[in-house]
Motif scaffolding. Structure first.
Motif, PDB file in Angstrom:
ATOM      1  N   GLN A  80       0.830  -1.207   0.000  1.00 17.34           N
ATOM      2  CA  GLN A  80       0.000   0.000   0.000  1.00 17.34           C
ATOM      3  C   GLN A  80       0.866   1.259   0.000  1.00 17.34           C
ATOM      4  OE1 GLN A  80      -2.703   0.239   3.326  1.00 17.34           O
ATOM      5  NE2 GLN A  80      -3.215   2.356   2.920  1.00 17.34           N
ATOM      6  N   TRP A  81       1.932   1.270   0.800  1.00 14.65           N
ATOM      7  CA  TRP A  81       2.812   2.433   0.873  1.00 14.65           C
ATOM      8  C   TRP A  81       3.559   2.650  -0.448  1.00 14.65           C
ATOM      9  CZ3 TRP A  81       4.870   0.301   6.115  1.00 14.65           C
ATOM     10  CH2 TRP A  81       3.914   0.534   7.116  1.00 14.65           C
ATOM     11  N   ARG A  83       2.402   1.837  -3.451  1.00 14.88           N
ATOM     12  CA  ARG A  83       1.406   2.424  -4.359  1.00 14.88           C
ATOM     13  C   ARG A  83       1.216   3.916  -4.090  1.00 14.88           C
ATOM     14  NH1 ARG A  83      -1.361  -2.468  -3.076  1.00 14.88           N
ATOM     15  NH2 ARG A  83      -1.204  -3.896  -4.846  1.00 14.88           N
ATOM     16  N   GLN A  84       1.148   4.280  -2.826  1.00 15.12           N
ATOM     17  CA  GLN A  84       0.972   5.686  -2.472  1.00 15.12           C
ATOM     18  C   GLN A  84       2.193   6.513  -2.891  1.00 15.12           C
ATOM     19  OE1 GLN A  84      -0.062   5.968   1.685  1.00 15.12           O
ATOM     20  NE2 GLN A  84      -1.888   4.708   1.429  1.00 15.12           N
ATOM     21  N   GLN A  87       2.021   7.231  -6.505  1.00 19.27           N
ATOM     22  CA  GLN A  87       1.045   8.310  -6.730  1.00 19.27           C
ATOM     23  C   GLN A  87       1.658   9.673  -6.402  1.00 19.27           C
ATOM     24  OE1 GLN A  87      -2.339   7.232  -4.345  1.00 19.27           O
ATOM     25  NE2 GLN A  87      -3.161   5.861  -5.905  1.00 19.27           N
ATOM     26  N   ARG A 107      -1.728   7.367   5.509  1.00 21.93           N
ATOM     27  CA  ARG A 107      -1.415   7.936   4.195  1.00 21.93           C
ATOM     28  C   ARG A 107       0.040   8.374   4.127  1.00 21.93           C
ATOM     29  NH1 ARG A 107      -4.092   6.859   0.152  1.00 21.93           N
ATOM     30  NH2 ARG A 107      -3.276   8.705  -0.841  1.00 21.93           N
ATOM     31  N   GLU A 109       2.988  10.814   2.923  1.00 20.56           N
ATOM     32  CA  GLU A 109       3.212  12.216   2.586  1.00 20.56           C
ATOM     33  C   GLU A 109       4.683  12.388   2.243  1.00 20.56           C
ATOM     34  OE1 GLU A 109       2.114  14.366   6.079  1.00 20.56           O
ATOM     35  OE2 GLU A 109      -0.013  13.908   5.863  1.00 20.56           O
TER      36      GLU A 109
END
Length: 112
Positions: A80-81, A83-84, A87, A107, A109
């Protein structure tokens, strides 16, 4: 710059192979001063490029001030990290400086 291969784990994210590593031995800051967040290093498994450093919101298992013994980072969390970070414009197959992100509230940053 690349992460050492010894002790890495392989993970496939969106059909791309990556390797990731959590430093087993805590740094002095992580172990002694109560600010021992877990750091994860990630890079593409086949293409040399930028390294991703994820500063999580999870305590390092060797942080002496924590009593929480739950699993600090699961492969699904790392996926997940990653993928973020993509992005946020991390380009794992392209050389460049280390891409740093911090996890806050689940999330990622970007850290500038």
């Amino acid at each position: 710059m690349s992460i050492p291969k010894k002790g890495t784990r392989k993970i496939i994210v969106d059909r791309e192979p990556f390797i990731w590593l959590i430093r087993r031995q805590a740094t002095n800051t992580q172990a002694d001063y109560g600010c021992g967040n877990l750091h994860v290093g990630v890079e593409h498994a086949e293409k040399r490029g930028s390294v991703l450093v994820i500063i999580t919101d999870r305590p390092h298992p060797q942080d002496r001030s924590t009593t929480n013994c739950e699993l600090p980072a699961k492969p699904s969390d790392v996926a997940q990290w990653i993928r973020q970070a993509v992005q946020l414009r991390w380009q794992p197959g392209r050389s460049g400086i280390t891409f740093n992100v911090q996890i806050a509230g689940g999330r990622a940053e970007k850290i500038y």
